[in-house]
Design a protein around this motif. Structure first.
Motif, PDB file in Angstrom:
ATOM      1  N   SER A   1     -47.176   6.978  25.969  1.00 20.05           N
ATOM      2  CA  SER A   1     -47.193   5.971  26.949  1.00 20.05           C
ATOM      3  C   SER A   1     -47.194   4.382  26.056  1.00 20.05           C
ATOM      4  N   VAL A   2     -46.553   3.527  26.828  1.00 20.60           N
ATOM      5  CA  VAL A   2     -46.362   2.303  26.113  1.00 20.60           C
ATOM      6  C   VAL A   2     -47.498   1.809  25.602  1.00 20.60           C
ATOM      7  N   ARG A   3     -48.661   1.800  26.834  1.00 18.77           N
ATOM      8  CA  ARG A   3     -49.752   1.379  26.419  1.00 18.77           C
ATOM      9  C   ARG A   3     -50.588   1.942  25.178  1.00 18.77           C
ATOM     10  N   THR A   4     -50.379   3.062  24.822  1.00 19.14           N
ATOM     11  CA  THR A   4     -50.932   3.682  23.690  1.00 19.14           C
ATOM     12  C   THR A   4     -50.481   3.056  22.412  1.00 19.14           C
ATOM     13  N   ILE A   5     -48.962   3.043  22.544  1.00 20.94           N
ATOM     14  CA  ILE A   5     -48.376   2.268  21.376  1.00 20.94           C
ATOM     15  C   ILE A   5     -48.758   0.766  21.410  1.00 20.94           C
ATOM     16  N   GLU A   6     -48.909  -0.039  22.242  1.00 23.70           N
ATOM     17  CA  GLU A   6     -49.621  -1.230  22.469  1.00 23.70           C
ATOM     18  C   GLU A   6     -50.976  -1.508  21.735  1.00 23.70           C
TER      19      GLU A   6
END
Length: 65
Positions: free
Chosen positions: A24-29
């Motif tokens: 997820s984008v949330r994890t990368i962020e």
């Protein structure tokens, strides 16, 4: 340089990296913003990120210092 700055300096966005890695984008962020430590993430993720960013896992982990 922190991980978030590093990915931007390579011309990547969190979304593009997330799509290529399959997380997820949330994890990368969370990693990019320093909320999660690269030193504590799974080995497969560090290897995948290093491949995408054309660097070594050791280099990525050093961004956490």
């Amino acid at each position: 340089m922190k991980f978030g700055e590093y990915i931007r300096s390579k011309g990547y966005t969190s979304k593009r990296i997330a799509d290529e890695v399959g997380i997820s984008v949330r994890t990368i962020e969370a990693y990019a913003n320093g909320r999660c430590s690269l030193k504590k993430c799974r080995a497969w993720l560090i290897v995948a990120l290093a491949d995408i960013l054309e660097t070594t896992p050791k280099e990525l982990i050093s961004l956490d210092d």
